[in-house]
Motif scaffolding. Structure first.
Motif, PDB file in Angstrom:
ATOM      1  N   ALA A  87       0.825  -1.213   0.000  1.00  0.00           N
ATOM      2  CA  ALA A  87       0.000   0.000   0.000  1.00  0.00           C
ATOM      3  C   ALA A  87       0.857   1.259   0.000  1.00  0.00           C
ATOM      4  CB  ALA A  87      -0.926   0.011   1.212  1.00  0.00           C
ATOM      5  N   MET A  88       2.075   1.150   0.499  1.00  0.00           N
ATOM      6  CA  MET A  88       2.990   2.293   0.547  1.00  0.00           C
ATOM      7  C   MET A  88       3.850   2.391  -0.713  1.00  0.00           C
ATOM      8  SD  MET A  88       2.774   4.064   3.406  1.00  0.00           S
ATOM      9  CE  MET A  88       2.260   3.937   5.131  1.00  0.00           C
ATOM     10  N   SER A  89       4.501   1.280  -1.071  1.00  0.00           N
ATOM     11  CA  SER A  89       5.536   1.337  -2.109  1.00  0.00           C
ATOM     12  C   SER A  89       5.091   0.886  -3.488  1.00  0.00           C
ATOM     13  CB  SER A  89       6.735   0.488  -1.671  1.00  0.00           C
ATOM     14  OG  SER A  89       6.343  -0.855  -1.453  1.00  0.00           O
ATOM     15  N   GLY A  90       3.826   0.481  -3.625  1.00  0.00           N
ATOM     16  CA  GLY A  90       3.349   0.029  -4.932  1.00  0.00           C
ATOM     17  C   GLY A  90       3.528   1.085  -6.015  1.00  0.00           C
ATOM     18  N   GLN A  91       4.005   0.648  -7.186  1.00  0.00           N
ATOM     19  CA  GLN A  91       4.297   1.593  -8.265  1.00  0.00           C
ATOM     20  C   GLN A  91       3.052   2.036  -9.039  1.00  0.00           C
ATOM     21  OE1 GLN A  91       7.285   3.103  -8.930  1.00  0.00           O
ATOM     22  NE2 GLN A  91       7.864   2.133  -6.994  1.00  0.00           N
ATOM     23  N   ARG A  92       1.932   1.354  -8.830  1.00  0.00           N
ATOM     24  CA  ARG A  92       0.700   1.758  -9.520  1.00  0.00           C
ATOM     25  C   ARG A  92      -0.321   2.327  -8.540  1.00  0.00           C
ATOM     26  NH1 ARG A  92      -1.752  -2.391 -13.641  1.00  0.00           N
ATOM     27  NH2 ARG A  92      -3.056  -0.549 -13.954  1.00  0.00           N
ATOM     28  N   ASN A  93      -0.709   1.510  -7.568  1.00  0.00           N
ATOM     29  CA  ASN A  93      -1.769   1.922  -6.644  1.00  0.00           C
ATOM     30  C   ASN A  93      -1.263   2.237  -5.247  1.00  0.00           C
ATOM     31  OD1 ASN A  93      -3.801   1.513  -8.646  1.00  0.00           O
ATOM     32  ND2 ASN A  93      -3.695  -0.700  -8.239  1.00  0.00           N
ATOM     33  N   GLY A  94       0.060   2.141  -5.046  1.00  0.00           N
ATOM     34  CA  GLY A  94       0.623   2.486  -3.751  1.00  0.00           C
ATOM     35  C   GLY A  94       0.849   3.984  -3.629  1.00  0.00           C
ATOM     36  N   VAL A  95       1.202   4.425  -2.440  1.00  0.00           N
ATOM     37  CA  VAL A  95       1.443   5.853  -2.195  1.00  0.00           C
ATOM     38  C   VAL A  95       2.541   6.383  -3.122  1.00  0.00           C
ATOM     39  CG1 VAL A  95       2.201   7.560  -0.501  1.00  0.00           C
ATOM     40  CG2 VAL A  95       0.698   5.704   0.205  1.00  0.00           C
ATOM     41  N   VAL A  96       3.608   5.610  -3.290  1.00  0.00           N
ATOM     42  CA  VAL A  96       4.730   6.044  -4.132  1.00  0.00           C
ATOM     43  C   VAL A  96       4.277   6.245  -5.571  1.00  0.00           C
ATOM     44  CG1 VAL A  96       6.945   5.358  -5.120  1.00  0.00           C
ATOM     45  CG2 VAL A  96       6.511   5.013  -2.681  1.00  0.00           C
ATOM     46  N   GLY A  97       3.548   5.273  -6.103  1.00  0.00           N
ATOM     47  CA  GLY A  97       3.070   5.379  -7.483  1.00  0.00           C
ATOM     48  C   GLY A  97       2.126   6.556  -7.675  1.00  0.00           C
ATOM     49  N   LEU A  98       1.197   6.725  -6.735  1.00  0.00           N
ATOM     50  CA  LEU A  98       0.237   7.839  -6.822  1.00  0.00           C
ATOM     51  C   LEU A  98       0.936   9.185  -6.688  1.00  0.00           C
ATOM     52  CD1 LEU A  98      -2.554   6.240  -4.599  1.00  0.00           C
ATOM     53  CD2 LEU A  98      -2.658   6.600  -7.068  1.00  0.00           C
ATOM     54  N   LEU A  99       1.956   9.235  -5.840  1.00  0.00           N
ATOM     55  CA  LEU A  99       2.714  10.469  -5.650  1.00  0.00           C
ATOM     56  C   LEU A  99       3.438  10.854  -6.930  1.00  0.00           C
ATOM     57  CD1 LEU A  99       3.882  12.703  -3.840  1.00  0.00           C
ATOM     58  CD2 LEU A  99       5.608  11.074  -3.069  1.00  0.00           C
ATOM     59  N   LYS A 100       4.079   9.879  -7.570  1.00  0.00           N
ATOM     60  CA  LYS A 100       4.791  10.167  -8.823  1.00  0.00           C
ATOM     61  C   LYS A 100       3.830  10.621  -9.911  1.00  0.00           C
ATOM     62  CE  LYS A 100       8.834   7.174  -8.215  1.00  0.00           C
ATOM     63  NZ  LYS A 100       9.594   6.020  -8.746  1.00  0.00           N
ATOM     64  N   THR A 101       2.659   9.980  -9.959  1.00  0.00           N
ATOM     65  CA  THR A 101       1.650  10.380 -10.949  1.00  0.00           C
ATOM     66  C   THR A 101       1.201  11.811 -10.717  1.00  0.00           C
ATOM     67  OG1 THR A 101       0.857   8.086 -11.132  1.00  0.00           O
ATOM     68  CG2 THR A 101      -0.616   9.821 -11.903  1.00  0.00           C
ATOM     69  N   ARG A 102       0.985  12.170  -9.449  1.00  0.00           N
ATOM     70  CA  ARG A 102       0.561  13.532  -9.132  1.00  0.00           C
ATOM     71  C   ARG A 102       1.651  14.547  -9.488  1.00  0.00           C
ATOM     72  NH1 ARG A 102      -3.424  15.246  -5.888  1.00  0.00           N
ATOM     73  NH2 ARG A 102      -4.411  13.489  -6.958  1.00  0.00           N
ATOM     74  N   MET A 103       2.906  14.204  -9.218  1.00  0.00           N
ATOM     75  CA  MET A 103       4.005  15.105  -9.551  1.00  0.00           C
ATOM     76  C   MET A 103       4.098  15.321 -11.065  1.00  0.00           C
ATOM     77  SD  MET A 103       6.952  13.735  -6.870  1.00  0.00           S
ATOM     78  CE  MET A 103       8.202  14.963  -7.299  1.00  0.00           C
ATOM     79  N   GLU A 104       3.944  14.238 -11.830  1.00  0.00           N
ATOM     80  CA  GLU A 104       4.000  14.349 -13.287  1.00  0.00           C
ATOM     81  C   GLU A 104       2.848  15.207 -13.812  1.00  0.00           C
ATOM     82  OE1 GLU A 104       6.403  13.426 -15.095  1.00  0.00           O
ATOM     83  OE2 GLU A 104       7.507  12.065 -13.765  1.00  0.00           O
ATOM     84  N   SER A 105       1.682  15.068 -13.202  1.00  0.00           N
ATOM     85  CA  SER A 105       0.517  15.854 -13.638  1.00  0.00           C
ATOM     86  C   SER A 105       0.713  17.343 -13.381  1.00  0.00           C
ATOM     87  CB  SER A 105      -0.748  15.363 -12.922  1.00  0.00           C
ATOM     88  OG  SER A 105      -0.721  15.706 -11.544  1.00  0.00           O
ATOM     89  N   GLN A 106       1.595  17.675 -12.431  1.00  0.00           N
ATOM     90  CA  GLN A 106       1.902  19.068 -12.128  1.00  0.00           C
ATOM     91  C   GLN A 106       3.195  19.530 -12.810  1.00  0.00           C
ATOM     92  OE1 GLN A 106       1.902  19.492  -7.843  1.00  0.00           O
ATOM     93  NE2 GLN A 106      -0.232  18.853  -7.623  1.00  0.00           N
ATOM     94  N   ASN A 107       3.654  18.731 -13.776  1.00  0.00           N
ATOM     95  CA  ASN A 107       4.892  19.031 -14.524  1.00  0.00           C
ATOM     96  C   ASN A 107       6.113  19.137 -13.608  1.00  0.00           C
ATOM     97  OD1 ASN A 107       3.592  19.154 -17.084  1.00  0.00           O
ATOM     98  ND2 ASN A 107       2.822  21.203 -16.552  1.00  0.00           N
ATOM     99  N   ILE A 108       6.105  18.324 -12.553  1.00  0.00           N
ATOM    100  CA  ILE A 108       7.265  18.242 -11.659  1.00  0.00           C
ATOM    101  C   ILE A 108       7.906  16.871 -11.883  1.00  0.00           C
ATOM    102  CG2 ILE A 108       8.068  18.262  -9.260  1.00  0.00           C
ATOM    103  CD1 ILE A 108       5.483  19.798  -8.557  1.00  0.00           C
ATOM    104  N   GLY A 109       9.101  16.855 -12.381  1.00  0.00           N
ATOM    105  CA  GLY A 109       9.759  15.587 -12.675  1.00  0.00           C
ATOM    106  C   GLY A 109       9.916  14.732 -11.438  1.00  0.00           C
ATOM    107  N   SER A 110       9.495  13.467 -11.550  1.00  0.00           N
ATOM    108  CA  SER A 110       9.605  12.556 -10.403  1.00  0.00           C
ATOM    109  C   SER A 110      10.833  11.653 -10.511  1.00  0.00           C
ATOM    110  CB  SER A 110       8.342  11.686 -10.296  1.00  0.00           C
ATOM    111  OG  SER A 110       8.196  10.888 -11.465  1.00  0.00           O
TER     112      SER A 110
END
Length: 389
Positions: A87-110
């Protein structure tokens, strides 16, 4: 805290979740940030109660609430450290994956975001590769017979007093509190003869306790567990820089290689308990195999940390790093630094943190300074969360 956070030029978050006594999930969020003057702030940002599910999305939503409360965006986020749960480190549905997706959506390189699985968790998981159930199960059986019944426990303590034993009692082993294993093993080993005597008196003799090979296995387990626990304790504590933790892990891996070589050559110099036993060649090779497996596990589990070894080296050893191997935007600053004998002497005479704080300014070395602040902000473990729980 809000005032300090507004000055951060780099920050990291450490996350961990645990259930309290009412079965409510509590999400601990810690923030560690560094300002332009290298002042480090490490503190709990929030303890979020989660009464429903605790999926990656749920945890990520709570994290966003906390960051919004402090006015933190993802621009200066340099690292996220978790316990490694899906739930924390998952690359798709984990916090890490969701965080990277959100950063990319804000044009912040992850791509430069450092993602770490808590070093202390990793070390404890590595320790479990020393398969020793045939030893621990026997000891747990003996200890439980003594301690789980009031009469037996009182009689054992009285026996220890009568024979003036060094210790008055044996210790329980709790799987959840992994460090307790070393204490239980050592105490059981030191009271082995007394335990055998007591079990014989109660008509509950355990033959394995007298077996020569089993005793050698116990002695090896006592020593290697002691080494692993000593490392674990050194990894704990607040305000540790990532280079310090990385050095401890690298040093232990070097020790493991040395121990394996020595054990295979019948040299138990660093295994004082095993040294007292007449160990066969077959057993030495078996212990060498166990150390080899442990080495392999350390190498595999700390791969995520090794990926950042060059970045850590630039921060921790700027005067000895290979300039050609580092990012081009820092090369000119590092060359000028390495050619400055006065600064080299100051680096040798002070801690890494004090050197950057006193002698590497944002204006003179902007790239190196930014890199140093990023490294200082990194959480190497979720120790602060565990301490809170």
């Amino acid at each position: 805290m809000v005032k300090r956070v507004s000055a951060f030029s780099a920050y990291s978050v450490a996350l961990d979740e645990s259930c309290d006594t009412t079965d409510t999930a509590q999400l601990a969020v810690y923030i560690r940030g560094v300002d332009n003057d290298y002042n480090i702030t490490e503190d709990m940002a929030s303890l979020q109660s989660m009464k429903g599910t605790t999926t990656g999305q749920n945890i990520f939503d709570e994290l966003e609430k906390v960051l919004a409360r402090f006015g933190l965006d993802y621009t200066n986020l340099v690292c996220i450290t978790t316990d490694g749960a899906p739930a924390m480190s998952g690359q798709r549905n984990g916090v890490v994956g969701l965080l990277k997706t959100r950063m990319e959506s804000q044009n912040i390189g992850s791509g430069s975001l450092i993602v770490l699985h808590c070093i202390i968790y990793q070390e404890a998981l590595c320790a479990k590769t020393i398969h020793s159930q045939h030893v621990t199960n026997i000891l747990v059986k003996a200890v439980n017979f003594i301690r789980s019944r009031g009469l037996n426990h009182r009689e054992f303590q009285q026996l220890m007093a009568d024979i003036e034993a060094e210790y008055s009692d044996v210790k329980y082993f709790c799987e959840v509190r992994w460090l307790s294993k070393a204490g239980m093993l050592k105490r059981a080993y030191e009271l082995l003869e007394e335990i055998i005597l007591f079990l014989d008196m109660k008509g509950k003799a355990i033959p394995e306790l007298r077996d020569k090979e089993w005793r050698c296995d116990l002695a090896f387990l006592v020593d290697i567990t002691d080494h692993l626990c000593a490392l674990n304790v050194r990894l704990q504590g607040k305000d540790q820089l990532i280079n310090e933790l990385f050095s401890l892990i690298k040093g232990f891996q070097i020790k493991l290689r040395l121990w394996e070589l020595q054990i295979r050559n019948h040299n138990s110099a660093h295994f004082p308990t095993l040294k007292n036993h007449d160990t066969s060649n077959l057993q030495y090779q078996k212990y060498g195999d166990k150390l080899a497996v442990l080495q392999e596990e350390f190498s595999e589990r700390f791969n995520d940390l090794k990926k950042h070894s060059q970045a850590i080296e630039v921060f921790a050893s700027p005067f000895s790093v290979d300039v050609e191997a580092i990012p081009e935007d820092m090369q000119m600053e590092i060359i000028e630094l390495q050619c400055n004998d006065e600064l080299r002497k100051k680096f040798d005479d002070s801690s890494v943190y004090q050197f950057y704080k006193k002698h590497v300014s944002v204006t003179v070395c902007p790239k190196l300074s930014a890199h140093a602040r990023k490294m200082m902000a990194v959480f190497g473990s979720t120790y602060v969360c565990e301490q809170l729980f």
